[in-house]
Design a protein around this motif. Structure first.
Motif, short mmCIF file in Angstrom:
data_model
loop_
_atom_site.label_atom_id
_atom_site.label_comp_id
_atom_site.label_asym_id
_atom_site.label_seq_id
_atom_site.Cartn_x
_atom_site.Cartn_y
_atom_site.Cartn_z
N ARG A 100 4.61 -19.66 24.53
CA ARG A 100 4.34 -21.09 24.00
C ARG A 100 2.90 -21.07 24.13
O ARG A 100 2.18 -20.73 25.21
N ARG A 101 2.12 -21.75 23.11
CA ARG A 101 0.62 -21.73 22.80
C ARG A 101 0.10 -22.43 24.03
O ARG A 101 0.49 -23.49 24.56
N HIS A 102 -0.77 -21.71 24.64
CA HIS A 102 -1.48 -22.08 25.96
C HIS A 102 -0.78 -22.09 27.11
O HIS A 102 -1.31 -22.79 28.17
N TYR A 153 -6.11 -22.37 3.29
CA TYR A 153 -5.28 -21.66 4.41
C TYR A 153 -5.22 -22.72 5.59
O TYR A 153 -6.15 -23.36 5.78
N ILE A 154 -4.03 -22.75 6.06
CA ILE A 154 -3.70 -23.45 7.08
C ILE A 154 -2.96 -22.79 8.39
O ILE A 154 -2.04 -22.21 7.73
N ASP A 155 -3.55 -22.31 9.09
CA ASP A 155 -2.62 -21.46 10.40
C ASP A 155 -1.73 -22.37 11.29
O ASP A 155 -1.65 -23.35 10.94
N ARG A 156 -1.21 -21.42 12.05
CA ARG A 156 -0.09 -22.09 12.62
C ARG A 156 -0.39 -23.17 13.75
O ARG A 156 0.44 -23.94 14.31
N PHE A 157 -1.85 -23.38 14.02
CA PHE A 157 -2.19 -24.33 14.98
C PHE A 157 -2.71 -25.80 14.05
O PHE A 157 -3.28 -26.47 14.74
N GLY A 158 -2.46 -25.62 12.84
CA GLY A 158 -2.93 -26.68 11.99
C GLY A 158 -4.53 -26.77 11.57
O GLY A 158 -4.95 -27.81 11.13
N ASN A 159 -5.18 -25.73 12.02
CA ASN A 159 -6.47 -25.79 11.55
C ASN A 159 -6.71 -25.43 10.15
O ASN A 159 -6.11 -24.66 9.50
N VAL A 160 -7.59 -26.22 9.49
CA VAL A 160 -7.80 -26.41 7.99
C VAL A 160 -8.95 -25.35 7.57
O VAL A 160 -10.12 -25.96 7.70
N VAL A 200 -16.10 -29.90 22.09
CA VAL A 200 -15.70 -31.20 21.71
C VAL A 200 -14.42 -31.49 22.59
O VAL A 200 -13.74 -30.54 23.00
N ASP A 201 -14.15 -32.78 23.12
CA ASP A 201 -13.07 -32.96 23.94
C ASP A 201 -11.68 -32.58 23.56
O ASP A 201 -11.57 -32.68 21.97
N PRO A 202 -10.58 -32.47 24.07
CA PRO A 202 -9.16 -32.30 23.56
C PRO A 202 -9.07 -33.67 22.67
O PRO A 202 -9.29 -34.53 22.93
N GLU A 203 -8.39 -33.30 21.73
CA GLU A 203 -7.81 -34.57 20.56
C GLU A 203 -9.19 -34.77 19.79
O GLU A 203 -8.96 -35.77 18.78
N GLU A 204 -10.31 -34.32 19.90
CA GLU A 204 -11.45 -34.72 19.11
C GLU A 204 -11.42 -33.85 17.81
O GLU A 204 -11.03 -32.59 17.79
N ASN A 243 -9.57 -30.09 18.25
CA ASN A 243 -9.55 -29.34 19.52
C ASN A 243 -8.10 -29.43 20.05
O ASN A 243 -7.79 -30.91 20.63
N ARG A 244 -7.38 -28.50 20.47
CA ARG A 244 -5.99 -28.57 20.89
C ARG A 244 -5.11 -29.50 20.47
O ARG A 244 -4.22 -30.12 21.01
N GLY A 245 -5.25 -29.80 19.10
CA GLY A 245 -4.49 -30.51 18.37
C GLY A 245 -4.26 -29.93 16.88
O GLY A 245 -4.53 -28.82 16.57
N ASP A 246 -3.57 -30.64 16.21
CA ASP A 246 -2.85 -30.11 14.74
C ASP A 246 -3.73 -31.23 13.59
O ASP A 246 -2.99 -31.98 13.04
#
Lengths: 270, 270, 270
Positions: free
Chosen positions: B43-45, C181-188, C228-232, C248-251
């Motif tokens: 699971r991620r992370h 492309y959008i990877d499985r982490f949701g990075n655009v 950046v902070d998580p969720e930023e 960061n750590r989000g989608d």
């Protein structure tokens, strides 16, 4: 070395380390053997689908020891097995029918042994993971040329568990066949050959009436998806030489709620 | 060549090309090395699950360089690491605890270096994908026999980040253990050995009272799933020699909403 | 042997035996060739993503024959193809653009042939699974040194289907780029380079105003998630040297309902 390859199929999936750990066990014993992962995405405990995929795919594999682990009865009375076929090929796995169709496709079982904890298993065989502790090491040793008879006590081949596929039935101008497999695209594979369908109903190039339960559709019998428009129904011989009922770029199984084991009926379109 | 194999674990998943690209990097440097993919479905992370799987599975792997990439802190201050253990084995990955349990299982870390961009990384190390640009090439070079000391500046092994697993606690005739892993079948693995459970509560063959939060069940302590009926609860030693709480052909974690980190308590059934 | 490796990408997924069967076909013809599975998790029929991943990843692969199968038009008029590039590399797959970006990255197509059923395919080529019956055997034979010209009739390279990526457009102090492309982490991922973004808007270290449809955000242009902070939110050059918009750590894709093909606009923050 007796066999350069091991063909490996299981229902272990990809989220745990089950497949990777079996690879490690095999490579620890037989570092030169190559493992071909045929499929580890079999639905959990779906012995019949595993058996069908093994039998269908073996035709395309290099000569190899077959390792199959779909094993809902692990740790109970079912026998752990190694089989030699009339063509001199080896199969390893549980005696629950998983290997039976592949063994038949390789000339039929000629000899079989019930595997025991031995110098050819891991020192400790855990009852919950015989794939790792018993089947993988035995497959590795067979690939290295160990004789079948050294792996356990003989079992009469007529006692092995077999999977029976219901044959198609012709009645009242219809042929009725059983759904044996649904792939991830929703294509519905039947236990029915092109020759059987042509003899009982109509030849490729004609239209068929296809029925599932109370529903019926008029469907062209084609030779490729692209011969019908997107979203259109079709019947064709699939890549394993079985008749399939499908929707071009769609999902027939979901659209019509068709499941493995269902009956599909075909007759000529008047 | 120092090592024929690299054992590779990550949380990269299978929908992108992350795993395949790392394979390409390794094979470009060390074409003769074989990669054993232990698992990429972590699971991620989830560093702790990765660490546990590495430590558990290494016992079944051939001698190999261990490459582990579960790395939520990539691109930040956490150190990129290569470790040599007392048994002369190498591990490569981030200094976040992922490698700590495996290193301990391989004799403990004897030396460690903080990896730097060098002749043993790719020419450009991208901060967002050190798995590809730094860890994979370093693992390939270690497998080819490059000495650890050439890969970066030494780090005192006592400074490495460690994962601590809470030990079971005995109190009031109960033993309380922590859920450390839940597999895809929903089996609940505890940080508890058969010996610890037998000493504190009851031996295999007896019944136990198992508690989770406010709920309690009377559960047989067996040695295989098949010793209880389908849908029945059981406690047994699992394939990694930890005690597991499970449902035969069912999903215990989902049924009782058990999560990693939860406490499960056991006492003898009176 | 002309090539020790075959790099294999498809949309076959992991629940069926499609990938494993192609491995079997290749190994039956060329037992010494090694297959690197770049990715089989491409979304079904997503030619453009397959083409982008092939082109991006080839830089990290050892010299290899490229086998790419994302093929919605299988069994229809589209040509089955083998290509030789100006760098002497080979690519095999359907003529639908899948191979076009990779061919360009390898020096451009120098010669191409339309594959025919021949001594270099399987004896029977099933129209529904040319990946198994035509593309896999041809890739194996090319890896063994068979000459391109023996595999079919020549096709003018200018006739090959190409994928065009819309270039970024500068207007009114903004640069507008396309999500590729959008990877499985949701990075655009955008079709935009760091240099293009810096010239049109702002350099790394500055803030940007990022717009998608009616929404706009002020976002730092950084060089790693961890800055950046998580969720930023953040904008940075990703591991394939394209500009990405991420959390960061989000989608990011799910959070803002961004899809492949959407336009994202950037300007300097005043």
């Amino acid at each position: 070395m007796a066999s350069k390859f091991i063909t490996f199929l299981s229902d272990f999936g990809y989220t745990d380390d089950f497949v990777g750990t079996c690879h490690g066990v095999i490579k620890s014993i037989a570092p030169e053997v190559e493992i071909i992962d045929l499929c580890h995405g079999i639905r959990r405990h779906d012995i019949r689908t595993g058996a069908l995929i093994l039998a269908n795919a073996l035709h395309y594999m290099p000569e190899s020891v077959v390792l199959g682990v779909v094993d809902p009865g692990v740790g109970t009375g079912r026998r752990p097995l190694a089989i030699r076929t009339a063509q001199g090929r080896f199969l390893v796995g549980p005696d629950n029918g998983l290997l039976s169709l592949a063994a038949a496709a390789l000339g039929g079982a000629e000899a079989a042994v019930e595997l025991a904890c031995s110098a050819y298993s891991l020192p400790q065989v855990c009852k919950t993971f015989e794939g790792r502790d018993l089947f993988s090491p035995v497959a590795a040793h067979l690939a290295q040329g160990v004789r079948l008879e050294r792996l356990g006590a003989p079992v009469p081949v007529d006692d092995l568990v077999r999977i029976e596929l219901p044959p198609p039935v012709t009645r009242d101008g219809e042929i009725a066949a059983t759904v044996i497999y649904i792939d991830r695209f929703g294509n519905v594979q039947l236990n029915l050959s092109r020759e059987q369908l042509a003899a009982a109903a109509a030849a490729p190039g004609s239209d068929l009436v296809v029925s599932h339960g109370e529903e019926s559709w008029r469907v062209p019998f084609v030779s490729a998806f692209g011969e019908v428009d997107p979203e259109e129904l079709l019947v064709m011989e699939d890549s394993y030489h079985n008749i399939s009922f499908a929707v071009n770029r769609g999902d027939a199984a979901r659209m019509f709620q068709i499941q493995v084991g269902d009956e599909i009926r075909f007759r000529a379109s008047s």
